[in-house]
Design a protein around this motif. Sequence first.
Motif, short mmCIF file in Angstrom:
data_model
loop_
_atom_site.label_atom_id
_atom_site.label_comp_id
_atom_site.label_asym_id
_atom_site.label_seq_id
_atom_site.Cartn_x
_atom_site.Cartn_y
_atom_site.Cartn_z
N ILE A 68 0.83 -1.21 0.00
CA ILE A 68 0.00 0.00 0.00
C ILE A 68 0.86 1.25 0.00
N ASP A 69 1.92 1.23 0.81
CA ASP A 69 2.78 2.40 0.94
C ASP A 69 3.64 2.62 -0.30
N LYS A 70 4.30 1.56 -0.77
CA LYS A 70 5.26 1.70 -1.88
C LYS A 70 4.58 2.01 -3.21
N TYR A 71 3.38 1.48 -3.41
CA TYR A 71 2.72 1.65 -4.71
C TYR A 71 1.49 2.55 -4.64
N ASP A 72 1.33 3.22 -3.50
CA ASP A 72 0.26 4.20 -3.33
C ASP A 72 -1.10 3.64 -3.73
N ILE A 73 -1.42 2.46 -3.15
CA ILE A 73 -2.70 1.79 -3.43
C ILE A 73 -3.70 2.18 -2.35
N LYS A 74 -4.91 2.50 -2.77
CA LYS A 74 -5.95 2.92 -1.82
C LYS A 74 -6.37 1.77 -0.91
N TYR A 75 -6.74 0.64 -1.53
CA TYR A 75 -7.17 -0.53 -0.76
C TYR A 75 -6.44 -1.76 -1.29
N SER A 76 -6.00 -2.60 -0.38
CA SER A 76 -5.33 -3.84 -0.76
C SER A 76 -5.77 -4.95 0.19
N THR A 77 -6.19 -6.07 -0.38
CA THR A 77 -6.69 -7.19 0.42
C THR A 77 -6.13 -8.50 -0.10
N ILE A 78 -5.63 -9.33 0.82
CA ILE A 78 -5.13 -10.66 0.47
C ILE A 78 -6.04 -11.69 1.12
N HIS A 167 -11.51 4.21 -13.45
CA HIS A 167 -10.40 4.04 -14.40
C HIS A 167 -9.04 4.32 -13.75
N ALA A 168 -8.94 4.04 -12.47
CA ALA A 168 -7.71 4.36 -11.73
C ALA A 168 -6.51 3.56 -12.24
N PHE A 169 -6.74 2.39 -12.79
CA PHE A 169 -5.64 1.53 -13.19
C PHE A 169 -5.46 1.43 -14.71
N ASP A 170 -6.07 2.36 -15.44
CA ASP A 170 -5.98 2.33 -16.91
C ASP A 170 -4.54 2.38 -17.39
N LYS A 171 -3.72 3.20 -16.76
CA LYS A 171 -2.34 3.38 -17.21
C LYS A 171 -1.33 2.68 -16.30
N THR A 172 -1.84 1.79 -15.47
CA THR A 172 -0.95 1.07 -14.56
C THR A 172 -0.06 0.11 -15.33
N ASP A 173 1.22 0.12 -15.00
CA ASP A 173 2.17 -0.80 -15.62
C ASP A 173 1.95 -2.19 -15.01
N THR A 174 1.26 -3.05 -15.76
CA THR A 174 0.92 -4.37 -15.23
C THR A 174 2.15 -5.22 -14.96
N THR A 175 3.25 -4.91 -15.65
CA THR A 175 4.50 -5.66 -15.41
C THR A 175 4.96 -5.46 -13.97
N ILE A 176 4.88 -4.20 -13.50
CA ILE A 176 5.28 -3.89 -12.14
C ILE A 176 4.36 -4.59 -11.14
N ILE A 177 3.05 -4.52 -11.42
CA ILE A 177 2.09 -5.14 -10.51
C ILE A 177 2.27 -6.66 -10.47
N GLU A 178 2.62 -7.25 -11.61
CA GLU A 178 2.89 -8.69 -11.63
C GLU A 178 4.08 -9.03 -10.75
N VAL A 179 5.08 -8.13 -10.75
CA VAL A 179 6.25 -8.33 -9.88
C VAL A 179 5.82 -8.28 -8.42
N VAL A 180 4.95 -7.32 -8.09
CA VAL A 180 4.43 -7.21 -6.72
C VAL A 180 3.70 -8.50 -6.34
N LYS A 181 2.85 -8.96 -7.26
CA LYS A 181 2.09 -10.20 -7.00
C LYS A 181 3.04 -11.37 -6.76
N ASP A 182 4.07 -11.48 -7.61
CA ASP A 182 5.04 -12.57 -7.46
C ASP A 182 5.77 -12.46 -6.12
N ASN A 183 6.06 -11.23 -5.70
CA ASN A 183 6.70 -11.04 -4.40
C ASN A 183 5.79 -11.46 -3.25
#
Length: 363
Positions: A68-78, A167-183
């Motif tokens: 949440i802090d590093k990627y400035d995400i409003k809500y995150s749930t696992i 449309h908050a994630f329209d321009k999100t770099d999915t490659t970066i988010i995939e890295v976050v998910k893998d982490n």
Amino acid sequence: MIILIISLLVMIIIVLIVYNIHIQKKIESFNNLNSKINNLSVLQDFMRLAGEEDTVENKIKRMNDIVIDKYDIKYSTIVIFNGAEYVVRASNVEEKYHETLINLHNEEIFQDSVATATPKYVTIENENERLPYQKSEMGRAKSAMFFPLYIDNIYIGYWIMESGEMHAFDKTDTTIIEVVKDNIISVLKTVAYQDTIENIDRIDLFTELHSAEFLYGNAKKVMDQYATSAVCMFRITNIEEINDNFSRQMGNEIITGVSQVVRGKLSNEYIFVRYMGPKFVIVFSGVEETSAKQFLKVLKEEIEELEIIETYEDGNESENVVSPKVNFVVSTYYKGTGIEQLTKKLEEYVDAAPKSENQINFI
């Protein structure tokens, strides 16, 4: 003259265009480098977190906070499937919305995503709409990205990040988010063994003590607050004789009686578990072997003074009085080392010792 000026201007424009392109590439290169550095920083934070002495629950929550802090995400749930049900392992969403979040796998819009292990992006088009999975809430989330989580091709749950903007994630770099998910998956995989240990611990029926698994989870966190701790294992050496000559019920009463004597002598800061059968473990957190010696001597005497009178099935007492005999072995646990290896060494000693051995040993 005019042609010369025009030619000069054209050349200047071309040079500026080339320069701008060069600057743009540098900016992109810098952004990519910055992104890689940020991703590396997050990965380092995750790996450091996985190795820390803390509960799995706290580790996963802190991991979510980092995202949440590093990627400035409003809500995150696992959300993880624990083998019996889906549970929220970490979230900054109000608890009243958790019922919705743990049922996302049942939503038609996400079922294909789960089946194909691909992310799903959803958003609303106007303020009067709500996301397909939202039941009664309005306005909290207006766009979301859903990521199914797999470990070694086994589906274990999902991660969803949400925004209060359309449309908050329209321009999100999915490659970066995939890295976050893998982490996230890497951390979940790393703490899976710890999670098992923390949840496998049981309370023994006869003694009401924790089982041996308690040593490898919560007890180890207490022990690692100190540089060294004395660890003692003792075995009731005549338990088989009691079972054979009297009854297993008498053996159970001896085990219960011994545990009560020890519990009555130990302070709350020390750890006492039923290791297995007639074997018990005492951990003197932050205490050296020599300091525990006198206490164990008195404890051994009190255990062997215990007397259990045989009772017949009709409730009458016989003249037979049974007392336990115990053999102690003590060693030192060093912070950060494997407690399971130490207890294995102690167990091997008490199991191999002659049944007649009845003393306090230091190894």
